[in-house]
Design a protein around this motif. Structure first.
Motif, PDB file in Angstrom:
ATOM      1  N   LEU A   1       0.852  -1.203   0.000  1.00  0.00           N
ATOM      2  CA  LEU A   1       0.000   0.000   0.000  1.00  0.00           C
ATOM      3  C   LEU A   1       0.884   1.248   0.000  1.00  0.00           C
ATOM      4  O   LEU A   1       1.651   1.482   0.943  1.00  0.00           O
ATOM      5  CB  LEU A   1      -0.886  -0.034   1.249  1.00  0.00           C
ATOM      6  CG  LEU A   1      -1.699   1.210   1.613  1.00  0.00           C
ATOM      7  CD1 LEU A   1      -2.741   1.553   0.555  1.00  0.00           C
ATOM      8  CD2 LEU A   1      -2.400   0.992   2.963  1.00  0.00           C
ATOM      9  N   TYR A   2       0.774   2.016  -1.047  1.00  0.00           N
ATOM     10  CA  TYR A   2       1.538   3.267  -1.116  1.00  0.00           C
ATOM     11  C   TYR A   2       0.981   4.305  -0.156  1.00  0.00           C
ATOM     12  O   TYR A   2      -0.220   4.341   0.112  1.00  0.00           O
ATOM     13  CB  TYR A   2       1.467   3.849  -2.532  1.00  0.00           C
ATOM     14  CG  TYR A   2       2.585   3.396  -3.443  1.00  0.00           C
ATOM     15  CD1 TYR A   2       3.849   3.968  -3.358  1.00  0.00           C
ATOM     16  CD2 TYR A   2       2.363   2.406  -4.388  1.00  0.00           C
ATOM     17  CE1 TYR A   2       4.876   3.558  -4.197  1.00  0.00           C
ATOM     18  CE2 TYR A   2       3.390   1.992  -5.234  1.00  0.00           C
ATOM     19  CZ  TYR A   2       4.644   2.574  -5.131  1.00  0.00           C
ATOM     20  OH  TYR A   2       5.659   2.176  -5.953  1.00  0.00           O
ATOM     21  N   ASP A   3       1.860   5.166   0.311  1.00  0.00           N
ATOM     22  CA  ASP A   3       1.449   6.324   1.091  1.00  0.00           C
ATOM     23  C   ASP A   3       0.978   7.382   0.094  1.00  0.00           C
ATOM     24  O   ASP A   3       1.778   8.088  -0.517  1.00  0.00           O
ATOM     25  CB  ASP A   3       2.659   6.829   1.902  1.00  0.00           C
ATOM     26  CG  ASP A   3       2.308   8.021   2.781  1.00  0.00           C
ATOM     27  OD1 ASP A   3       1.325   8.736   2.464  1.00  0.00           O
ATOM     28  OD2 ASP A   3       3.019   8.232   3.768  1.00  0.00           O
ATOM     29  N   MET A   4      -0.344   7.440  -0.082  1.00  0.00           N
ATOM     30  CA  MET A   4      -0.910   8.287  -1.132  1.00  0.00           C
ATOM     31  C   MET A   4      -0.552   9.760  -0.949  1.00  0.00           C
ATOM     32  O   MET A   4      -0.192  10.448  -1.898  1.00  0.00           O
ATOM     33  CB  MET A   4      -2.428   8.105  -1.166  1.00  0.00           C
ATOM     34  CG  MET A   4      -3.130   8.959  -2.193  1.00  0.00           C
ATOM     35  SD  MET A   4      -4.903   8.696  -2.217  1.00  0.00           S
ATOM     36  CE  MET A   4      -5.010   7.253  -3.251  1.00  0.00           C
ATOM     37  N   GLU A   5      -0.647  10.239   0.283  1.00  0.00           N
ATOM     38  CA  GLU A   5      -0.389  11.668   0.516  1.00  0.00           C
ATOM     39  C   GLU A   5       1.055  12.018   0.195  1.00  0.00           C
ATOM     40  O   GLU A   5       1.346  13.030  -0.442  1.00  0.00           O
ATOM     41  CB  GLU A   5      -0.718  12.046   1.963  1.00  0.00           C
ATOM     42  CG  GLU A   5      -2.210  12.002   2.212  1.00  0.00           C
ATOM     43  CD  GLU A   5      -2.639  12.760   3.471  1.00  0.00           C
ATOM     44  OE1 GLU A   5      -1.911  13.677   3.910  1.00  0.00           O
ATOM     45  OE2 GLU A   5      -3.702  12.418   4.006  1.00  0.00           O
TER      46      GLU A   5
END
Ligand SMILES: *Cc1c(COP(=O)(O)O)cnc(C)c1O
Length: 430
Positions: A191-195
């Motif tokens: 899961l990428y850190d979207m922010e």
């Protein structure tokens, strides 16, 4: 190890976890004819919600059968935007920023094209080597269609499981037009850190495009808070829309006017029923539409969207994380030294809702899991080359007992080497 499995990891314990689960009642809202089937592939094709069949039946018998073409004015025309608003709510986006349209691949094409046009003069498209192949094919095609002025540069995962963000920081610069990544990696569940990644793209004035196919409906997303430019996603995974249900696209409000749709058809026109001979693009998100939407298929989307909104994405995530941790602890307790490696991030904050187990015999193990002749249940996972057994947790219907039963069958298959009875030749769809 045996002692642990007997004491803590028992079916009674799993059932107790189910009794304490605040979302347990949602399971009854899905069609589950055979309770001996443990379905762990909701990350590929979500289960059928009970109400979906009647929504579709009504779309066919009443709206099509009785109301006929009048139905366009009685709901069909507005359906893509109306349900887009519900998805917007799930994604933390403004209601006018999301619409149902085409497939994920086609939407990605449209938005990536628009992004490259908007950033003319910049050469790099950045993605990673864990991305879904279709996403990469689309971008490779765009590079060719734009005449080779662009380069698709892939961030390499150090282990095939997670991403090296410091390397990404090195790759993004003033020559980057677009950063396009899957929020949750389809194989490893990273899961990428979207922010953080969105901010990185913006620091260099590049655009960001997230593919939310493996996160929508199961991982909290706040597109507006993260200031995301563009996003696409699929509705037949955790949104339970059914095989081939159409996808969605999101374009940030401030960008909508600037972004060009490469396939301008009549549904993106200001008023398709003026039959104007010259295209006048529609205002807002509608301009990203092209042709007639698949009305019947879209009508099946609503029950699951309503369920997700009612259950709340926060509670769904909470259960998904707890069940993922439970699955991992079962693997560690019951299958040590059996040739398994965890193919997903073990720390929950870095993981979506499925878990990959790597095993050299992964394909044949999957075959044995699905075989009704073995153990007390049929377990349906899926397989991703070369050695990933993907176990999807879809919290609205996956129970702790499902997970326990799957691990129990896995243990049996491994300990008795039952996978040896199956051929390793691949089926067309794995
Ligand atoms: C499932 C999925 C798709 C599906 O694409 P379609 O065009 O709808 O077939 C695309 N991208 C990702 C990351 C996916 O997981």
């Amino acid at each position: 190890m045996e002692r642990n499995m007997d004491k803590i990891y028992t079916i009674e314990h799993a059932r107790m976890l189910d009794r304490e689960d605040p979302l347990a009642s949602y399971r009854a809202e899905f069609v589950i004819k055979d309770s001996s089937i443990v379905y762990l592939d909701g990350n590929s094709l979500g289960r059928l919600p009970e109400k979906t069949a009647s929504y579709m039946e009504s779309a066919i018998r009443k709206q099509w059968g009785e109301r006929l073409i009048r139905s366009w004015n009685e709901g069909w025309y507005k359906q893509s935007a109306r349900l887009g608003k519900k998805i917007a709510q799930i994604l933390g986006a403004h209601p006018e920023e999301v619409i149902i349209s085409d497939s994920t691949s086609v939407n990605l094409y449209k938005l990536a094209y628009g992004a490259l046009k908007a950033k003319e003069g910049r050469a790099d498209i950045i993605s990673d080597d864990m991305n879904f192949p279709s996403d990469l094919y689309i971008m490779q095609g765009l590079v060719r269609q734009f005449g080779g002025q662009h380069a698709l540069r892939l961030l390499k995962s150090p282990d095939g499981i997670s991403s090296d963000l410091t390397e990404l920081v090195r790759m993004v610069n003033h020559n980057t037009a677009l950063v396009s990544l899957s929020h949750v990696a389809y194989k490893s569940s990273y899961l990428y850190d979207m922010e953080r990644v969105t901010e990185l793209a913006h620091m260099h004035d590049a655009l960001i495009l997230w593919d939310l196919s493996h996160s929508v409906g199961v991982v909290p997303v706040s597109l507006n808070r993260a200031n995301v430019d563009l996003a696409v996603g699929c509705t037949y995974k955790y949104l339970n829309g059914g095989p081939g249900s159409p996808a969605f696209l999101y374009v940030k409000k401030e960008l909508q006017e600037r972004m060009e749709n490469p396939i301008q058809g009549w549904f993106g026109e200001q008023n398709p029923f003026d039959f104007n001979l010259h295209y006048r693009e529609s205002e807002g998100i509608r301009k990203f539409l092209t042709g007639t939407p698949p009305v019947i298929s879209i009508s099946g989307l609503e029950p699951a969207l309503d369920m997700i909104l009612k259950a709340g994405i926060g509670s769904i995530r909470q259960k998904s994380v707890a069940q993922g941790d439970y699955l991992l602890s079962l693997v560690q307790e019951c299958l040590p030294g059996q040739g398994f490696r965890i193919g997903s991030p073990e720390f929950f904050e870095k993981r979506g809702s499925h878990i990959s187990l790597k095993h050299a015999e992964g394909y044949r193990i999957c075959k044995a899991l699905i075989d009704p002749e073995i153990g007390r249940c049929v377990v349906i996972p899926d397989f991703r080359e070369p050695n990933n057994i993907r176990l999807g947790i879809s919290p609205l219907y996956t129970s702790y007992e499902d997970i326990f039963s799957a691990m129990e069958k896995l243990k049996l298959i491994i300990e008795e080497k039952l996978y040896e009875h199956y051929p390793g030749t691949r089926d067309q769809v794995t």
